[in-house]
Design an enzyme around this catalytic site. Structure first.
Site, PDB file in Angstrom:
ATOM      1  N   GLY A   2       0.824  -1.200   0.000  1.00  0.00           N
ATOM      2  CA  GLY A   2       0.000   0.000   0.000  1.00  0.00           C
ATOM      3  C   GLY A   2       0.858   1.251   0.000  1.00  0.00           C
ATOM      4  O   GLY A   2       2.033   1.231   0.367  1.00  0.00           O
ATOM      5  N   CYS A   3       0.270   2.368  -0.423  1.00  0.00           N
ATOM      6  CA  CYS A   3       1.010   3.625  -0.522  1.00  0.00           C
ATOM      7  C   CYS A   3       1.408   4.153   0.853  1.00  0.00           C
ATOM      8  O   CYS A   3       2.579   4.454   1.103  1.00  0.00           O
ATOM      9  CB  CYS A   3       0.187   4.655  -1.280  1.00  0.00           C
ATOM     10  SG  CYS A   3      -1.522   4.825  -0.690  1.00  0.00           S
ATOM     11  N   TYR A   4       0.417   4.268   1.756  1.00  0.00           N
ATOM     12  CA  TYR A   4       0.723   4.663   3.126  1.00  0.00           C
ATOM     13  C   TYR A   4       1.763   3.716   3.722  1.00  0.00           C
ATOM     14  O   TYR A   4       2.709   4.126   4.394  1.00  0.00           O
ATOM     15  CB  TYR A   4      -0.541   4.573   3.983  1.00  0.00           C
ATOM     16  CG  TYR A   4      -1.447   5.778   3.994  1.00  0.00           C
ATOM     17  CD1 TYR A   4      -0.996   7.029   4.404  1.00  0.00           C
ATOM     18  CD2 TYR A   4      -2.791   5.647   3.647  1.00  0.00           C
ATOM     19  CE1 TYR A   4      -1.849   8.125   4.458  1.00  0.00           C
ATOM     20  CE2 TYR A   4      -3.660   6.729   3.693  1.00  0.00           C
ATOM     21  CZ  TYR A   4      -3.188   7.977   4.095  1.00  0.00           C
ATOM     22  OH  TYR A   4      -4.039   9.052   4.156  1.00  0.00           O
ATOM     23  N   ALA A   5       1.549   2.413   3.502  1.00  0.00           N
ATOM     24  CA  ALA A   5       2.398   1.399   4.130  1.00  0.00           C
ATOM     25  C   ALA A   5       3.834   1.467   3.622  1.00  0.00           C
ATOM     26  O   ALA A   5       4.784   1.257   4.379  1.00  0.00           O
ATOM     27  CB  ALA A   5       1.819   0.008   3.885  1.00  0.00           C
ATOM     28  N   THR A   6       4.014   1.743   2.337  1.00  0.00           N
ATOM     29  CA  THR A   6       5.364   1.829   1.790  1.00  0.00           C
ATOM     30  C   THR A   6       6.147   2.944   2.462  1.00  0.00           C
ATOM     31  O   THR A   6       7.266   2.744   2.949  1.00  0.00           O
ATOM     32  CB  THR A   6       5.310   2.074   0.269  1.00  0.00           C
ATOM     33  OG1 THR A   6       4.734   0.935  -0.373  1.00  0.00           O
ATOM     34  CG2 THR A   6       6.708   2.317  -0.298  1.00  0.00           C
TER      35      THR A   6
END
Length: 888
Positions: A705-709
């Site tokens: 995920g974008c947030y997770a990256t």
């Protein structure tokens, strides 16, 4: 030596905690035609099943060959079927497994039943119970992690457990498995503390007779985690506790905890393959990332294993990978066993009993000159430097000769007994070798049945005249070429001291082969990984032909690797091309020299021309799962990209699987949703934190995920220094809310505003925590800008540090990473929008020095999605990682 060990090797004795395996693939084993035929050939009783006719056994071995080698399967079948049935395995099944993975569970159990193995199953139903209680208006209460059970809760629990037990039994019966529900009278108990926890039991006894009777009659025993007092009062018992008490009573070879995550994970989010408690427990428990549930689980497993025979091990495994765990050397989950502590010696005087040492060396040799050879070897060790590694009972022994005459250190002796393999000493010795000897060389006979283990330990190898030379730690190309040249010209002699060789040859003239290499012949190995062999990237190695110089490549190369050597570009199909991420990926593929879009699927845009792609005309289609299956079957696509919302892509993924079954062609799948990020049969595709070799070997990649990256990259360098839970305040532009109209992407609603959402339990919170191996708190927000994410991350530290040192840690960690930029000041969203990487900065430390605030920014549509997807595609399809990506 080896032949004796080979018959008795246990499933799961594998790499040390420091060796991290590639993600295992799910096993498509079902109760199909082979199973049905095997059932017809097997008798219902365990005793009869163990004398199955050879043709049926051969068929079973062949069926299991998709999991491991024929040798592995035969060894484990021999071991397991020679064990009393009730002592094979205790398997604990959690409630979530019964809900979400019951088909995989039943298929795995059906196969064990087919081969005459009868695990004892005990299940819980915690999540289902929570749901029923909430529906009844009862809020679940816990004290010290134990459910408080009043009379009403107990009644609901009892009915639920009976229902879940019957459902599991019925599902097994549908697959041809005779299963017997054992729901009462199996556990005797007393109140744990009635005033504190109510009707919660402490197990005081187990009814082994009912279990043994069920097995002897050909039934799998299925137990619930409910107990009874002497006066008949039913009590609730935690399923983990029930499984542990069951294991103490039965003393099985294996105790298996089925887990959705499929194992324990370290600070970098990598699955831990094996833990040797005697050698590693204290050091492991001192690690900052070993906390909360992970710490408790390891502690409970140690307490359990301390009460069981040393040959018992605990495995934490996904239900779909039970066969891989039990029937292969590499396993699939996390294996925990007691093992043995290692000793070392650098002189013969360090050994208490030289005669015992000689006996150990003789046991690997045959022929009348064996004793004379060993005597001369002992003389050599008395006069020359060496380092020996062994356990107390001398079940395992390794001897390393130090570097000399410009040659690397040589592993001259490695001998392991049956007991040594069963207690995992071999891997522990090799882990120690890797720590103390940065470079090491050794040889093995080419026909050694355990060759795979050595491949797993090596960085490279070469074969000549029936011998294989292995090495690790040698990175200089000139040194490798010299090593290989010496080996091809002089054979094994160049590996050992010439004086040693001549002495041993004189001592045993008819045994020159043993003389040249005192012990690394016919090594016993009860576990190995031949899923992947080292790849030598230097062009010379890859171009060389014949048996002199060989490149040990993956016997099943990454699916797209074939495309990398083809004249045509890789053929890509994009499912879900309407969203923002799909559009960004289309733009990247338009400039990629080695990839072509062949199909784009969007229900809303079907029939329209694809804009922004100039290589050729592409028309949107509305592809169905059936279309996808047929295209995969015909081998039309090299890479499927699933750019669909969460929870939608499974039918399309399943369709690719179906197509694979009908064709020799196997494409790559990259999923941009969250659907497979927690499935350990998929590779998590964050190249900066996950081994790139794992991604390159994968056929199915879950794009982070974008947030997770951004959050993981912002926290990962400090995981080993964590002093508490990091808190992540994240704000995304409204493109992160997708194209479907909602308050979170309504510009008018967002103007002059910021919207918090999913304040606890967001899927990215779970994703970040599981990958880092450390719990985090994540609070997402959406703001009025279109693209870009900003994280402000508060990180507690376990020691005082200053800003400069912390920044240096980040710069060292991401040195050479083209898509990660470490800066001094806090990064800004407007500076990252439209860029393909992540910026990390800030590094502000509070007065105590034990809390730092780190900021990270990312374009959620690029490195947060499309760019990262292309990184993964490049790696898995055999192209340069950054091809088609403008680097920062």
């Amino acid at each position: 030596m080896l032949s004796a060990c080979a018959v008795a090797l246990r499933a799961g004795a594998r790499r040390s905690v420091r060796r991290l395996p590639s993600r295992a693939r799910a096993l498509p084993l079902t109760a199909g035609a082979a199973q049905r035929q095997a059932h017809r050939s097997f008798s219902a009783s365990p005793a009869a099943s163990q004398t199955t006719d050879l043709s049926t056994r051969g068929m079973i071995v062949q069926t299991l060959s998709s999991v491991g080698s024929k040798r592995e399967v035969q060894q484990y079948l021999s071991l397991f079927t020679s064990t009393p049935s009730q002592r094979f395995a205790v398997i604990k099944v959690g409630g979530a497994i019964l809900t979400d993975y019951i088909d995989e569970l039943c298929s795995s159990l059906a196969f064990l039943y087919t081969v005459g193995l009868y695990p004892v199953i005990v299940h819980g139903a915690g999540p289902q119970l929570n749901g029923l209680l909430e529906q009844a208006g009862i809020e679940p209460q816990f004290e010290e992690g134990i459910r408080i059970t009043d009379a009403k809760t107990l009644r609901v629990a009892r009915d639920l457990f009976l229902k879940e037990n019957l459902n599991l039994v019925n599902k097994l019966e549908e697959k041809g498995v005779h299963a017997q529900p054992l729901t009462t009278g199996m556990f005797r108990a007393e109140y744990l503390n009635k005033d504190k926890w109510g009707y919660v039991g402490k197990v005081t006894g187990v009814n082994k007779q009912s279990i043994e009777t069920a097995i002897s009659n050909g039934y799998l025993p299925i137990l619930t985690s409910m107990a009874e007092t002497d006066d008949g009062q039913i009590l609730n018992v935690n399923a983990d506790v029930a499984a542990a008490e069951l294991a103490r009573a039965l003393e099985p070879l294996k105790v298996v905890y089925l887990s959705e995550k499929g194992g324990l994970f370290d600070a970098a989010g990598q699955k831990i393959s094996a833990i040797n408690l005697d050698e590693e427990y204290e050091q492991l428990m001192s690690q900052a990332w070993v906390k909360y549930g992970t710490r408790l689980k390891i502690k409970e497993i140690k307490e359990l294993l301390d009460t069981l025979p040393r040959t018992t091990s605990v495995a934490i495994i996904h239900p779909g990978e039970l066969q891989k765990e039990l029937f292969t050397d590499s396993g699939a989950g996390t294996l925990v066993r007691r093992g043995n502590k290692l000793l070392s010696a650098d002189s013969l005087s360090d050994f208490k009993d030289i005669d015992a040492l000689k006996a150990v060396l003789v046991r690997d040799r045959e022929g009348p000159d064996a004793k004379a050879t060993v005597d001369k070897y002992i003389e050599f060790l008395a006069e020359n430097p060496f380092k020996a590694y062994y356990d107390g009972p001398l079940n395992a022994l390794a001897i390393v000769l130090p570097p000399s005459n410009g040659r690397q250190a040589t592993l001259a002796t490695l001998t392991i007994t049956k007991s040594g393999w069963l207690t995992n000493v071999a891997d522990n010795i090799f882990t120690t070798l890797q720590k103390e000897h940065p470079q090491l060389v050794w040889t093995v006979k080419e026909d050694d049945e355990n060759l795979a283990w050595f491949f797993d330990k090596a960085d490279g190898s070469i074969t000549r005249n029936g011998d294989v030379m292995f090495w690790y730690g040698i990175e200089n190309g000139d040194e490798i070429i010299k090593l290989m040249k010496d080996f091809t010209e002089h054979g094994r002699a160049m590996l050992g001291d010439s004086n040693l060789e001549s002495r041993l040859q004189r001592a045993a003239a008819g045994n020159a082969n043993n003389a040249a290499r005192p012990a690394v012949q016919q090594q016993a190995r009860g576990y190995s990984t031949l899923a992947r062999r080292p790849i030598l990237s230097t062009p010379l190695f890859g171009q060389a032909k014949g048996r002199g110089y060989i490149t040990q490549t993956n016997p099943n190369p990454p699916y797209g690797k074939k495309n990398a050597s083809m004249d045509r570009p890789a053929r890509v199909a994009l499912i879900g091309a309407r969203g923002y991420t799909g559009q960004e990926l289309i733009r990247l593929l338009d400039s990629h020299p080695n990839m072509e879009l062949h199909h784009v699927s969007s229900r809303e845009l079907a029939g329209q021309k694809l804009e922004g792609y100039n290589k050729k005309e592409v028309i949107y289609e509305n592809l169905s799962p059936e279309d996808v299956r047929d295209m995969e079957k015909r081998g039309e696509i090299d890479c499927w990209v699933m750019a669909l919302p969460n929870g939608v892509c499974k039918p399309f993924v399943d369709a690719v699987y179906e197509g694979r079954k009908l064709s020799s062609h196997k494409s790559l799948i990259v999923d941009l949703s969250a659907d497979y990020r927690f499935d350990n049969t998929w590779t998590y595709g964050l190249p900066e934190l996950v081994k790139r070799s794992n991604i390159a070997q994968s056929s199915q990649i879950a794009n982070p995920g974008c947030y997770a990256t951004a959050a993981q990259l912002g926290i990962a360098p400090l995981v080993e220094h964590l002093g508490g839970m990091p808190h992540i305040f994240g704000v995304s532009g409204y493109s992160g809310a997708g194209t479907k109209p909602s308050p979170k992407n309504d510009v008018e609603n967002l103007t002059g505003n910021i919207i918090p959402y999913s304040l606890t339990g967001h899927v990215h919170e779970r994703e970040i925590s599981s990958q880092l191996g450390a719990d985090v708190a994540f609070i997402p927000h959406v703001a009025v800008w279109f693209r870009g994410i900003h994280h402000t991350i508060s990180i507690p530290l376990n020691k005082s540090m200053n800003s400069r040192d912390i920044r240096q840690i980040y710069q060292d960690r991401y040195a050479g990473e083209k898509l990660v930029k470490v800066i001094g000041e806090a990064p800004l969203v407007k500076n990252i929008a439209g860029k393909h990487g992540v910026e990390i900065g800030g590094f502000s430390v509070d007065k105590s020095g034990k809390r730092v605030v780190v900021c990270a920014t990312i374009d959620n549509l690029l490195k947060g999605a499309a760019t990262q997807c292309l990184q993964n595609m490049n790696l898995a399809l055999g192209y340069a990682e950054y091809e088609g990506i403008p680097v920062m």
